[in-house]
Design a protein around this motif. Structure first.
Motif, PDB file in Angstrom:
ATOM      1  N   GLY A   1     -11.337  18.077   0.087  1.00 38.58           N
ATOM      2  CA  GLY A   1     -10.034  17.876  -0.493  1.00 38.58           C
ATOM      3  C   GLY A   1      -9.860  16.495  -1.083  1.00 38.58           C
ATOM      4  N   SER A   2      -8.647  16.231  -1.546  1.00 39.17           N
ATOM      5  CA  SER A   2      -8.340  14.977  -2.223  1.00 39.17           C
ATOM      6  C   SER A   2      -7.059  14.362  -1.686  1.00 39.17           C
ATOM      7  CB  SER A   2      -8.187  15.206  -3.730  1.00 39.17           C
ATOM      8  OG  SER A   2      -9.377  15.692  -4.320  1.00 39.17           O
ATOM      9  N   LEU A   3      -6.993  13.050  -1.773  1.00 38.23           N
ATOM     10  CA  LEU A   3      -5.793  12.295  -1.474  1.00 38.23           C
ATOM     11  C   LEU A   3      -5.701  11.130  -2.444  1.00 38.23           C
ATOM     12  CD1 LEU A   3      -5.772  12.007   2.434  1.00 38.23           C
ATOM     13  CD2 LEU A   3      -4.120  13.269   1.053  1.00 38.23           C
ATOM     14  N   LYS A   4      -4.485  10.719  -2.717  1.00 34.30           N
ATOM     15  CA  LYS A   4      -4.256   9.521  -3.511  1.00 34.30           C
ATOM     16  C   LYS A   4      -3.473   8.527  -2.671  1.00 34.30           C
ATOM     17  CE  LYS A   4      -3.160   9.740  -7.899  1.00 34.30           C
ATOM     18  NZ  LYS A   4      -2.380   9.965  -9.152  1.00 34.30           N
ATOM     19  N   LEU A   5      -4.077   7.374  -2.448  1.00 34.16           N
ATOM     20  CA  LEU A   5      -3.430   6.307  -1.709  1.00 34.16           C
ATOM     21  C   LEU A   5      -2.824   5.305  -2.671  1.00 34.16           C
ATOM     22  CD1 LEU A   5      -6.088   5.560   1.060  1.00 34.16           C
ATOM     23  CD2 LEU A   5      -4.313   7.330   1.015  1.00 34.16           C
ATOM     24  N   SER A   6      -1.678   4.778  -2.294  1.00 29.33           N
ATOM     25  CA  SER A   6      -1.017   3.767  -3.096  1.00 29.33           C
ATOM     26  C   SER A   6      -0.732   2.548  -2.247  1.00 29.33           C
ATOM     27  CB  SER A   6       0.288   4.303  -3.686  1.00 29.33           C
ATOM     28  OG  SER A   6       0.052   5.359  -4.586  1.00 29.33           O
ATOM     29  N   CYS A   7      -0.841   1.397  -2.857  1.00 20.89           N
ATOM     30  CA  CYS A   7      -0.537   0.132  -2.205  1.00 20.89           C
ATOM     31  C   CYS A   7       0.464  -0.609  -3.069  1.00 20.89           C
ATOM     32  CB  CYS A   7      -1.807  -0.693  -2.012  1.00 20.89           C
ATOM     33  SG  CYS A   7      -1.528  -2.365  -1.401  1.00 20.89           S
ATOM     34  N   ALA A   8       1.693  -0.644  -2.621  1.00 23.96           N
ATOM     35  CA  ALA A   8       2.751  -1.320  -3.350  1.00 23.96           C
ATOM     36  C   ALA A   8       2.851  -2.764  -2.892  1.00 23.96           C
ATOM     37  CB  ALA A   8       4.081  -0.600  -3.146  1.00 23.96           C
ATOM     38  N   ALA A   9       2.796  -3.669  -3.824  1.00 26.88           N
ATOM     39  CA  ALA A   9       2.854  -5.088  -3.524  1.00 26.88           C
ATOM     40  C   ALA A   9       4.204  -5.660  -3.915  1.00 26.88           C
ATOM     41  CB  ALA A   9       1.743  -5.842  -4.250  1.00 26.88           C
ATOM     42  N   SER A  10       4.717  -6.540  -3.086  1.00 25.52           N
ATOM     43  CA  SER A  10       5.964  -7.210  -3.413  1.00 25.52           C
ATOM     44  C   SER A  10       5.745  -8.181  -4.568  1.00 25.52           C
ATOM     45  CB  SER A  10       6.513  -7.940  -2.192  1.00 25.52           C
ATOM     46  OG  SER A  10       5.594  -8.903  -1.714  1.00 25.52           O
ATOM     47  N   ARG A  11       6.830  -8.580  -5.161  1.00 25.27           N
ATOM     48  CA  ARG A  11       6.754  -9.468  -6.302  1.00 25.27           C
ATOM     49  C   ARG A  11       6.098 -10.790  -5.928  1.00 25.27           C
ATOM     50  NH1 ARG A  11       9.863 -12.945  -9.693  1.00 25.27           N
ATOM     51  NH2 ARG A  11       9.813 -12.260 -11.882  1.00 25.27           N
ATOM     52  N   GLY A  12       5.174 -11.234  -6.756  1.00 26.19           N
ATOM     53  CA  GLY A  12       4.504 -12.504  -6.530  1.00 26.19           C
ATOM     54  C   GLY A  12       3.096 -12.380  -5.991  1.00 26.19           C
ATOM     55  N   ILE A  13       2.734 -11.201  -5.523  1.00 24.74           N
ATOM     56  CA  ILE A  13       1.374 -10.980  -5.058  1.00 24.74           C
ATOM     57  C   ILE A  13       0.859  -9.675  -5.645  1.00 24.74           C
ATOM     58  CG2 ILE A  13       1.758 -12.239  -2.907  1.00 24.74           C
ATOM     59  CD1 ILE A  13       1.775  -9.476  -1.489  1.00 24.74           C
ATOM     60  N   PHE A  14      -0.433  -9.454  -5.511  1.00 26.34           N
ATOM     61  CA  PHE A  14      -1.011  -8.183  -5.906  1.00 26.34           C
ATOM     62  C   PHE A  14      -2.229  -7.909  -5.040  1.00 26.34           C
ATOM     63  CE2 PHE A  14      -4.568 -10.049  -8.188  1.00 26.34           C
ATOM     64  CZ  PHE A  14      -4.075 -11.265  -8.622  1.00 26.34           C
TER      65      PHE A  14
END
Length: 112
Positions: A16-29
């Motif tokens: 199977g498949s999954l999509k992971l997301s990493c949301a960064a706060s403003r000022g970093i990545f």
């Protein structure tokens, strides 16, 4: 405050498949995805660097794709053809200036 937040983990069957997301706060990545299985060390899975150069560990090449969503300041890990050995807590990381920032992690479980 500076913060990374992972999402998208879950239980999936082998193949199977999954999509992971990493949301960064403003000022970093975030620049990389790591994972840590029970009883194992934390390992770098995929990263994206200068000019969008993408790097992967051998075990995920051809199956995982890392990409950056500039608009949402999000680092995405698309995982296909998942295997039981991919089971781990997945973390994203920022190390800008040599200072590590980690998210809380998201659990990925590959099992039938």
């Amino acid at each position: 405050q500076v913060q990374l937040v992972e999402s998208g983990g879950g239980l999936v069957q082998p193949g199977g498949s999954l999509k992971l997301s990493c949301a960064a706060s403003r000022g970093i990545f975030a620049t990389g995805w790591y994972r840590q299985a029970p009883g194992s060390h934390r390992e770098l899975v995929a990263s994206i660097g200068d000019g969008g150069v993408r790097n992967y560990i051998d075990s995920v090449k051809g199956r995982f794709t890392i990409a950056r969503d500039i608009v949402r300041n999000t680092l995405v890990l698309q995982m296909n053809s998942l295997k039981p050995e991919d089971t781990a807590v997945y973390y994203c990381n920022s190390n800008l200036g040599g200072n590590d920032i980690w998210g809380q992690g998201t659990q990925v479980t590959v099992s039938s």
